[in-house]
Motif scaffolding. Structure first.
Motif, PDB file in Angstrom:
ATOM      1  N   GLY A 193       0.797  -1.224   0.000  1.00 18.63           N
ATOM      2  CA  GLY A 193       0.000   0.000   0.000  1.00 18.63           C
ATOM      3  C   GLY A 193       0.829   1.274   0.000  1.00 18.63           C
ATOM      4  O   GLY A 193       0.624   2.156  -0.855  1.00 18.63           O
ATOM      5  N   PRO A 194       1.784   1.413   0.922  1.00 18.20           N
ATOM      6  CA  PRO A 194       2.601   2.635   0.939  1.00 18.20           C
ATOM      7  C   PRO A 194       3.499   2.787  -0.291  1.00 18.20           C
ATOM      8  O   PRO A 194       4.053   3.862  -0.526  1.00 18.20           O
ATOM      9  CB  PRO A 194       3.453   2.465   2.214  1.00 18.20           C
ATOM     10  CG  PRO A 194       2.724   1.465   3.045  1.00 18.20           C
ATOM     11  CD  PRO A 194       2.078   0.545   2.073  1.00 18.20           C
ATOM     12  N   ARG A 195       3.621   1.725  -1.063  1.00 17.56           N
ATOM     13  CA  ARG A 195       4.487   1.754  -2.248  1.00 17.56           C
ATOM     14  C   ARG A 195       3.680   1.867  -3.548  1.00 17.56           C
ATOM     15  O   ARG A 195       4.201   1.632  -4.635  1.00 17.56           O
ATOM     16  CB  ARG A 195       5.372   0.507  -2.269  1.00 17.56           C
ATOM     17  CG  ARG A 195       6.360   0.481  -1.081  1.00 17.56           C
ATOM     18  CD  ARG A 195       7.084  -0.862  -0.987  1.00 17.56           C
ATOM     19  NE  ARG A 195       8.165  -0.816  -0.013  1.00 17.56           N
ATOM     20  CZ  ARG A 195       8.024  -1.026   1.286  1.00 17.56           C
ATOM     21  NH1 ARG A 195       6.820  -1.294   1.792  1.00 17.56           N
ATOM     22  NH2 ARG A 195       9.071  -0.962   2.097  1.00 17.56           N
ATOM     23  N   GLY A 196       2.401   2.191  -3.424  1.00 20.27           N
ATOM     24  CA  GLY A 196       1.593   2.477  -4.604  1.00 20.27           C
ATOM     25  C   GLY A 196       0.918   1.293  -5.256  1.00 20.27           C
ATOM     26  O   GLY A 196       0.439   1.398  -6.389  1.00 20.27           O
ATOM     27  N   ALA A 197       0.864   0.144  -4.580  1.00 24.27           N
ATOM     28  CA  ALA A 197       0.208  -1.036  -5.129  1.00 24.27           C
ATOM     29  C   ALA A 197      -0.855  -1.537  -4.156  1.00 24.27           C
ATOM     30  O   ALA A 197      -0.928  -1.098  -3.005  1.00 24.27           O
ATOM     31  CB  ALA A 197       1.222  -2.129  -5.433  1.00 24.27           C
ATOM     32  N   THR A 198      -1.659  -2.463  -4.615  1.00 23.54           N
ATOM     33  CA  THR A 198      -2.786  -2.983  -3.838  1.00 23.54           C
ATOM     34  C   THR A 198      -2.716  -4.503  -3.789  1.00 23.54           C
ATOM     35  O   THR A 198      -2.415  -5.151  -4.798  1.00 23.54           O
ATOM     36  CB  THR A 198      -4.122  -2.567  -4.482  1.00 23.54           C
ATOM     37  OG1 THR A 198      -4.220  -1.146  -4.481  1.00 23.54           O
ATOM     38  CG2 THR A 198      -5.311  -3.162  -3.740  1.00 23.54           C
ATOM     39  N   ALA A 199      -3.003  -5.067  -2.628  1.00 26.50           N
ATOM     40  CA  ALA A 199      -3.097  -6.522  -2.487  1.00 26.50           C
ATOM     41  C   ALA A 199      -4.419  -6.883  -1.828  1.00 26.50           C
ATOM     42  O   ALA A 199      -4.862  -6.199  -0.893  1.00 26.50           O
ATOM     43  CB  ALA A 199      -1.940  -7.062  -1.651  1.00 26.50           C
ATOM     44  N   VAL A 200      -5.041  -7.946  -2.308  1.00 23.89           N
ATOM     45  CA  VAL A 200      -6.287  -8.434  -1.719  1.00 23.89           C
ATOM     46  C   VAL A 200      -6.239  -9.957  -1.673  1.00 23.89           C
ATOM     47  O   VAL A 200      -5.487 -10.600  -2.404  1.00 23.89           O
ATOM     48  CB  VAL A 200      -7.529  -7.995  -2.524  1.00 23.89           C
ATOM     49  CG1 VAL A 200      -7.618  -6.477  -2.601  1.00 23.89           C
ATOM     50  CG2 VAL A 200      -7.539  -8.617  -3.923  1.00 23.89           C
ATOM     51  N   ALA A 201      -7.063 -10.522  -0.797  1.00 19.14           N
ATOM     52  CA  ALA A 201      -7.366 -11.944  -0.833  1.00 19.14           C
ATOM     53  C   ALA A 201      -8.733 -12.096  -1.476  1.00 19.14           C
ATOM     54  O   ALA A 201      -9.647 -11.312  -1.197  1.00 19.14           O
ATOM     55  CB  ALA A 201      -7.364 -12.537   0.571  1.00 19.14           C
ATOM     56  N   LEU A 202      -8.883 -13.083  -2.334  1.00 13.45           N
ATOM     57  CA  LEU A 202     -10.130 -13.255  -3.075  1.00 13.45           C
ATOM     58  C   LEU A 202     -10.529 -14.723  -3.091  1.00 13.45           C
ATOM     59  O   LEU A 202      -9.705 -15.597  -3.379  1.00 13.45           O
ATOM     60  CB  LEU A 202      -9.961 -12.750  -4.510  1.00 13.45           C
ATOM     61  CG  LEU A 202     -11.142 -12.969  -5.455  1.00 13.45           C
ATOM     62  CD1 LEU A 202     -12.371 -12.201  -4.988  1.00 13.45           C
ATOM     63  CD2 LEU A 202     -10.754 -12.567  -6.877  1.00 13.45           C
ATOM     64  N   THR A 203     -11.796 -14.991  -2.813  1.00 16.67           N
ATOM     65  CA  THR A 203     -12.304 -16.356  -2.890  1.00 16.67           C
ATOM     66  C   THR A 203     -13.439 -16.460  -3.886  1.00 16.67           C
ATOM     67  O   THR A 203     -14.318 -15.593  -3.924  1.00 16.67           O
ATOM     68  CB  THR A 203     -12.802 -16.843  -1.510  1.00 16.67           C
ATOM     69  OG1 THR A 203     -13.306 -18.184  -1.628  1.00 16.67           O
ATOM     70  CG2 THR A 203     -13.894 -15.950  -0.936  1.00 16.67           C
ATOM     71  N   PRO A 204     -13.429 -17.503  -4.718  1.00  9.39           N
ATOM     72  CA  PRO A 204     -14.646 -17.821  -5.450  1.00  9.39           C
ATOM     73  C   PRO A 204     -15.642 -18.460  -4.487  1.00  9.39           C
ATOM     74  O   PRO A 204     -15.318 -18.716  -3.320  1.00  9.39           O
ATOM     75  CB  PRO A 204     -14.171 -18.831  -6.498  1.00  9.39           C
ATOM     76  CG  PRO A 204     -12.986 -19.489  -5.876  1.00  9.39           C
ATOM     77  CD  PRO A 204     -12.339 -18.432  -5.000  1.00  9.39           C
ATOM     78  N   GLY A 205     -16.833 -18.729  -4.978  1.00  8.30           N
ATOM     79  CA  GLY A 205     -17.789 -19.499  -4.193  1.00  8.30           C
ATOM     80  C   GLY A 205     -17.595 -20.981  -4.469  1.00  8.30           C
ATOM     81  O   GLY A 205     -16.466 -21.451  -4.661  1.00  8.30           O
ATOM     82  N   TRP A 206     -18.705 -21.726  -4.504  1.00 11.29           N
ATOM     83  CA  TRP A 206     -18.636 -23.152  -4.804  1.00 11.29           C
ATOM     84  C   TRP A 206     -18.339 -23.269  -6.288  1.00 11.29           C
ATOM     85  O   TRP A 206     -19.193 -23.056  -7.134  1.00 11.29           O
ATOM     86  CB  TRP A 206     -19.950 -23.822  -4.448  1.00 11.29           C
ATOM     87  CG  TRP A 206     -19.851 -25.323  -4.401  1.00 11.29           C
ATOM     88  CD1 TRP A 206     -18.930 -26.098  -5.013  1.00 11.29           C
ATOM     89  CD2 TRP A 206     -20.734 -26.205  -3.697  1.00 11.29           C
ATOM     90  NE1 TRP A 206     -19.169 -27.426  -4.757  1.00 11.29           N
ATOM     91  CE2 TRP A 206     -20.258 -27.523  -3.951  1.00 11.29           C
ATOM     92  CE3 TRP A 206     -21.852 -26.022  -2.899  1.00 11.29           C
ATOM     93  CZ2 TRP A 206     -20.894 -28.647  -3.426  1.00 11.29           C
ATOM     94  CZ3 TRP A 206     -22.481 -27.143  -2.376  1.00 11.29           C
ATOM     95  CH2 TRP A 206     -22.007 -28.431  -2.624  1.00 11.29           C
ATOM     96  N   LEU A 207     -17.111 -23.636  -6.605  1.00  9.48           N
ATOM     97  CA  LEU A 207     -16.594 -23.508  -7.959  1.00  9.48           C
ATOM     98  C   LEU A 207     -16.892 -24.751  -8.792  1.00  9.48           C
ATOM     99  O   LEU A 207     -16.568 -25.874  -8.393  1.00  9.48           O
ATOM    100  CB  LEU A 207     -15.081 -23.275  -7.898  1.00  9.48           C
ATOM    101  CG  LEU A 207     -14.416 -22.758  -9.156  1.00  9.48           C
ATOM    102  CD1 LEU A 207     -14.835 -21.324  -9.441  1.00  9.48           C
ATOM    103  CD2 LEU A 207     -12.893 -22.836  -9.003  1.00  9.48           C
TER     104      LEU A 207
END
Length: 304
Positions: A193-207
């Motif tokens: 974040g402080p370096r100008g980028a974004t990170a997230v955790a992401l889950t699909p549903g029942w795939l």
């Protein structure tokens, strides 16, 4: 979102099948150049011994409108990962999106087996494939991603932070692996974040992945035939749904508002307005809490 990611370069690590393939294809549909990696190639299969290959994924990316580039990579091998990133740097000079979707544990975890009964070698192998690979890939890829502001890292897991906090996920090893990846999204958000980028955790549903469809003995065109045996499967979604979630995040100039958070395909569908391939918007994690885990009869009304 055709052409919205035309000048973007993405790496989808673990793109042979399932969510990784769906993400790669939807990034391609938005115009991105997508490097797709995995261990299953047309020349050699991984221990899964399944027909899907990274070359097939790359072809699907290109057919969707992007540029797909397959690079066989074992993400447990730091030198191979470094060579992959060096190649991207040489060929593109940038990396805008990193998707860590490496998994490889489908045949390794034992449902509801306590840690003292679970096969130890399989459990430790699962942790290496599901956690160590992500760390190795981030270590080598993030300096390239940080060359240009606005980069995005997506840590793909199973379950939201809220759901996994209160729910035992199948086994000690599976639970630990998926929770660790959730925490990676948070930790990387703190560092990026402080370096100008974004990170997230992401889950699909029942795939409705290739493996899940095979498990139920159905295909994508007749998946509802499985509902007689597994009624709650009605909330399931295609891998392209979580792919559209990643493409929407990558195209959002205000994506930093999600930095360090836990997201789901269904939640992002409400945020951005995209649908699954059939035009529906399944919200699996809300459904699991309010219907399946609550012991109610299967009914997706209001959930897709």
């Amino acid at each position: 979102m055709p052409e919205q990611l035309k000048d973007r370069v993405a790496l989808v690590a673990g793109a042979t099948r399932g969510a990784g393939r769906g993400i790669a294809v939807e990034l391609g549909a938005a115009g991105a150049t997508v490097y797709v990696t995995g261990r299953s190639t047309r020349a050699r299969r991984s221990e899964y011994d399944r027909p899907e290959t990274i070359e097939d994924t790359a072809d699907l990316v290109t057919e969707a409108g992007g540029t797909g580039i397959a690079v066989p990579t074992d993400h447990l091998d730091p030198e191979r990962v470094k060579a992959l990133v060096d190649r991207i740097a040489d060929e593109q000079g940038r990396l805008d999106v990193l998707v860590n979707d490496i998994w490889g544990g489908e045949t390794l975890f034992e449902w509801d087996a306590p840690v003292w009964e679970h096969d130890l070698d399989k459990g430790l192998r699962l942790l290496r494939l599901a956690v160590e690979t992500h760390a190795i890939t981030s270590h080598h890829a993030l300096p390239l991603l940080l060359r240009h502001p606005g980069g995005l890292v997506v840590e793909v897991t199973d379950g939201t932070a809220d759901y996994n906090r209160d729910t035992y996920r199948n086994s000690f090893f599976y639970d630990l692996a998926k929770s660790a990846v959730l925490r990676m999204g948070f930790s990387l958000g703190h560092e990026l974040g402080p370096r100008g980028a974004t990170a997230v955790a992401l889950t699909p549903g029942w795939l409705r992945s290739e493996i899940m469809l095979d498990h139920f003995g159905v295909r994508e065109d007749n998946w509802r035939d499985a509902l007689d045996r597994v009624p709650h499967f009605a909330i399931s979604e295609t891998p392209r749904y979580v792919g559209r979630a990643v493409a929407a995040l990558a195209a959002d100039p205000d994506v930093a508002r999600f930095n360090g958070t836990s997201l789901s395909s269904g939640g992002l569908a409400r945020e951005y307005g995209f649908t699954d391939l059939d035009g529906s918007r399944p919200d699996a994690w809300r459904y699991l809490v309010e219907v399946q885990d609550a012991g109610r009869p299967a009914d997706v009304t209001g959930y897709r």
